[in-house]
Design a protein around this motif. Structure first.
Motif, mmCIF file in Angstrom:
data_model
loop_
_atom_site.group_PDB
_atom_site.id
_atom_site.type_symbol
_atom_site.label_atom_id
_atom_site.label_comp_id
_atom_site.label_asym_id
_atom_site.label_seq_id
_atom_site.Cartn_x
_atom_site.Cartn_y
_atom_site.Cartn_z
ATOM 1 N N ASP A 82 2.077 33.019 60.898
ATOM 2 C CA ASP A 82 2.448 32.770 59.597
ATOM 3 C C ASP A 82 2.603 31.350 59.189
ATOM 4 O O ASP A 82 3.160 30.281 59.902
ATOM 5 C CB ASP A 82 3.771 33.564 59.251
ATOM 6 N N THR A 84 4.123 29.465 56.944
ATOM 7 C CA THR A 84 5.603 28.958 56.613
ATOM 8 C C THR A 84 6.319 28.889 58.006
ATOM 9 O O THR A 84 7.188 27.748 58.164
ATOM 10 C CB THR A 84 6.263 30.091 55.715
ATOM 11 N N HIS A 85 6.316 30.035 58.770
ATOM 12 C CA HIS A 85 6.791 30.017 60.332
ATOM 13 C C HIS A 85 6.654 28.652 60.991
ATOM 14 O O HIS A 85 7.118 27.862 61.758
ATOM 15 C CB HIS A 85 6.471 31.204 60.869
ATOM 16 N N LEU A 87 4.902 25.940 59.847
ATOM 17 C CA LEU A 87 5.305 24.670 59.190
ATOM 18 C C LEU A 87 7.049 24.265 59.646
ATOM 19 O O LEU A 87 7.173 23.168 60.037
ATOM 20 C CB LEU A 87 5.387 24.687 57.934
ATOM 21 N N MET A 88 7.767 25.401 59.490
ATOM 22 C CA MET A 88 9.094 24.928 59.936
ATOM 23 C C MET A 88 9.301 24.673 61.352
ATOM 24 O O MET A 88 10.003 24.081 61.948
ATOM 25 C CB MET A 88 9.952 26.393 59.296
ATOM 26 N N ALA A 319 17.090 29.621 58.095
ATOM 27 C CA ALA A 319 15.849 29.912 57.559
ATOM 28 C C ALA A 319 15.138 31.235 57.787
ATOM 29 O O ALA A 319 15.140 31.638 59.093
ATOM 30 C CB ALA A 319 14.930 28.601 58.503
ATOM 31 N N PRO A 321 12.171 32.673 57.504
ATOM 32 C CA PRO A 321 10.658 32.741 58.505
ATOM 33 C C PRO A 321 11.199 32.675 59.897
ATOM 34 O O PRO A 321 10.264 33.280 60.438
ATOM 35 C CB PRO A 321 9.928 31.642 57.804
#
Length: 777
Positions: A82, A84-85, A87-88, A319, A321
């Protein structure tokens, strides 16, 4: 801005390398060289400005290994990557690495000056000093970048020669040899040097020329499956299938053991570094009231480190994600501080190339999974959380070592630590925005939908995503082609290359595709069935549009599933009809006789095996223990087990060009009468080859996605020219084509690869210019 752009470029290159062969190389020196050249073209710049560019650029590149080594394991555990996952995970791990290095700078960089050499950091400082005095060698890096990109595009995009040359060894059942004619892997071998390249290739020899033939020999007479996960008898397995079913478990045991041994060997250094780091932290608190610090001694305040660490724990915990609970968030910060300290000190002693980041991730995974097992956290979501925990720690440790190198560079050239630490945060955040995207692009660009049915197997999770399949009834009679000497396998292969699946279920012939196409487009596709016979589909039978079918995406995961974990498509009744086989770690390397783009992702496969092995308590431990004792035997013989074990994990086609690059480096060292400097012509050209070849691979994957395969099909010159005519016949004889001549296509690919290797040799042995001479002391 320039540092961020260069960081993104080299981060994309490193992601490509990490999922392909599980290795990356430092980008600090090429970034420094390019910075000097670009600013010189735009106007004069100072050494401190170039230092900031080098700092931001290398910070971005350092994130790539942790991301590309760990996150693809999600695909093997039955999850998607994913954005978003990713990126974080990248951003939080990178920030953690920088934060933890702020209080360590005074002790590791300043007080240990003269004791900790930081080889790459010192070499980068030498490059910056030479650039300040008027020397530069950016032309060599740019030449390598262009050559690597054009060369990669020629075979991977236009199919002008084979991507991998090789053959099976008929004298030894199950044995095979092959080699990718890859510019980036040639460059990797040159940079890591002859010893590591040779040890890695020795692991491949054990895998492909000893273990696989042995398994094939002893298993050829078996009439039952050996492992519960086997889908066929050993006698019906290809060398690659035997490797995936058996040898990978042996390699996993060897890699885990090699990583842990390197970590244990470093324990005195680790404990000493940790103790000195605490002393440094206390000393920095005592000196915090100093009235005025010199510019070269100014760090970001310790309150930022403490406050930032608390915010990181909350961000990781809260968070959505990440799906990480408070205990795991706390473990991340504790392990992060410990392994950043370890990584920074080991990098100072032996350089980043020998820094056992994999061992640190393995140790984090083992401890985390054992804690989870004791707490009863063993379901699929807990495996997801364990991998996220290890990924963030691995990214932090990798970035911590690179941060220490950058701080050493700035210390040697008179930089301002505070401004450099700000640049590190900028480099981390900008590269984090793109690294996950590159990973997803490379995976999606080669993901393939393979017909695969598993009656009675239910999905673990069904998503809201659907895929639409277009169908046509086809009145083609196979007998008509058979009378012209065309086999059914050749027809299926040519249709598959056009993105079409041929189904003959229930006696009806049907064409299926997932791409947007009308009847005219499908009917107009040309099938190069054999030399002199290239009909259009419509010329072989009438096409009648059939019903569109909608399938739902879902996942199979967990300990008790009768099929491998992964993504599947189910029909309206919930029955599995297709496997969504990813490019990264995919288990199908060829379908209908057409090779598929696949990335081995050796480190991700190892991490997935560790998580599944501990939390599901289902692992072929006999095979794993074979790998453990192979690693121990090597260590007893005085050979580093980790690169050897990585070789056991790698396909022979990927390791062979690395070995060639190492042999070129050995020849260069002999001809020059000693080991090359870190910013010599050969090293800079190799860096360019790595970046150019890798970026070309990323762009080809991007084209595959955005054009739904149309652009890559249009670039395929052997298919475009067909088998008729002089040029078409030549391209299909020596290029990437099923009509290629086994001997001449191999020789053509080898000749072109040899020409690149000879150009690297010629560049590397040229007389050093002023830009390459060491700076005055």
């Amino acid at each position: 801005m320039l540092g961020s752009v260069l960081g993104i470029v080299f981060a994309a290159s490193s992601v490509y390398l990490a999922i392909k062969v599980g290795l990356t190389v430092s980008a600090s020196i090429p970034v420094a060289v390019l910075s000097i050249a670009i600013f010189r073209a735009l106007g004069r710049s100072s050494i401190l400005e170039n230092t900031i560019v080098q700092t931001a650029g290398s910070a971005g590149e350092s994130l790539a290994f942790g991301v590309a080594a760990a996150l693809p394991a999600l695909l093997l555990l039955g999850y998607d990557i994913d954005l978003t996952h990713a990126l974080m995970t990248t951003a939080l791990g990178g920030i953690l690495g920088v934060l933890m290095m702020i209080p360590l700078r005074q002790g590791l960089i300043v007080q240990e000056h003269g004791k900790l050499t930081y080889p790459e950091g010192t070499a980068s400082a030498d490059v910056l000093i030479v650039g300040e005095q008027g020397g530069t060698n950016a032309r060599t890096v740019i030449t390598g970048f262009v050559l690597g990109g054009v060369y990669k595009f020629a075979y991977s995009g236009m199919k002008l020669f084979r991507e991998a040359v090789g053959t099976k060894l008929t004298a030894l059942k199950g044995a095979s040899v092959s080699m990718e004619v890859s510019p980036e892997l040639l460059g990797v071998g040159y940079i890591i040097g002859p010893r590591v390249a040779s040890i890695t290739f020795a692991g491949v020899v054990l895998s492909y020329l000893i273990l696989i033939p042995l398994i094939s020999f002893f298993g050829s007479g078996l009439t039952q499956k050996v492992l519960p996960t086997d889908t066929r008898l050993i006698q019906n397995m290809s060398p690659d299938q035997i490797r995936n079913a058996y040898v990978l478990y042996i390699g996993a045991g060897a890699v885990a053991t090699g990583g842990l041994i390197s970590l244990i060997r470093s324990l005195p250094t680790i404990l000493g570094a940790f103790r000195r780091s605490l002393d440094t932290l206390r000393a920095s608190r005592q000196q915090g009231g100093a009235p005025q610090l010199l510019r070269t001694e100014q760090d970001l305040p310790i309150t930022l480190v403490l406050g930032g660490s608390l915010l990181l724990i909350l961000a990781i915990w809260l968070a959505p994600p990440l799906h990480v609970n408070f205990l795991s968030a706390l473990l991340i910060v504790i392990f992060g501080f410990f392994f950043v300290t370890v990584s920074a000190r080991i990098t100072g002693e032996i350089g980043s190339s020998s820094n056992p980041i994999s061992g640190m991730v393995v140790a984090t995974l083992l401890i985390t999974c054992l804690v989870y097992l004791m707490l009863g956290w063993t379901d699929s979501s807990d495996r997801f959380m364990a991998l996220t925990t290890a990924a963030i720690v691995g990214i932090a440790a990798s970035n911590g070592g690179t941060t220490a190198q950058d701080l050493k560079t700035a210390f040697l050239v008179g930089g301002t630590p505070r401004k450099q630490q700000i640049a590190l945060f900028v480099g981390v955040l900008t590269s984090a925005l793109f690294i996950g995207l590159v990973l997803v692009l490379l995976n999606e660009g080669g993901t393939t939908l393979i017909p695969e049915r598993h009656p009675g197997v239910a999905l673990s999770e069904t998503t809201q995503k659907t895929r639409t399949q277009h169908t046509w009834a086809w009145t083609m009679a196979p007998e008509a082609l058979a009378s012209q000497g065309v086999e059914a396998t050749a027809l299926r292969r040519e249709l598959w290359k056009q993105g079409l699946e041929l189904s003959t279920q229930e006696g009806a012939t049907e064409l299926r595709t997932w791409r947007s196409a009308d009847t005219a487009q499908v009917g107009g596709a040309v099938l190069a069935l054999k030399p002199g016979l290239s009909p259009k589909i419509s010329e072989l039978g009438t096409l009648t549009p059939g019903p569109d079918r909608t399938y739902t995406e879902g996942f199979v995961r967990g300990a008790d599933t009768p099929v491998p974990a992964g993504k599947y498509l189910v029909d309206s009744a919930g029955a599995i009809q297709y496997l969504v086989d990813p490019a990264i770690g995919g288990r199908v390397s060829e379908y209908e006789g057409v090779p598929l783009t696949r990335y081995a992702a050796p480190k991700a496969q190892l991490f997935a095996l560790i998580i599944d092995g501990i939390l599901t308590q289902k692992l072929p431990w006999d095979l794993v223990l074979l790998g453990v004792f192979i690693a121990l035997m090597l260590e007893l013989c005085g050979v580093s087990a980790l690169p050897f074990a990585v070789g056991v994990y790698l396909p022979i086609s990927s390791s062979a060009p690395i070995f060639v690059g190492g042999m070129v480096r050995r020849l260069v060292d002999r001809m020059r009468g000693g080991a090359e400097a870190d910013f010599s012509p050969g090293t800079l050209l190799s860096s360019g080859l790595i970046a150019g070849g890798s970026i070309a691979g990323v762009l080809i994957a991007f084209l595959e996605i955005v054009t739904d395969g149309a652009a890559t099909r249009a670039l395929n010159l052997p298919a475009l020219f067909g088998t008729e005519g002089g040029l078409g016949t030549l391209l299909n004889t020596i290029g990437e084509s099923e009509h290629a001549h086994p001997l001449w296509s191999n020789l053509w690919g080898l000749a072109l690869f040899a020409s690149v290797a000879l150009f690297l040799l010629r560049t590397a042995v040229r007389k050093p210019s002023g830009a390459e001479a060491p700076p005055p002391k």
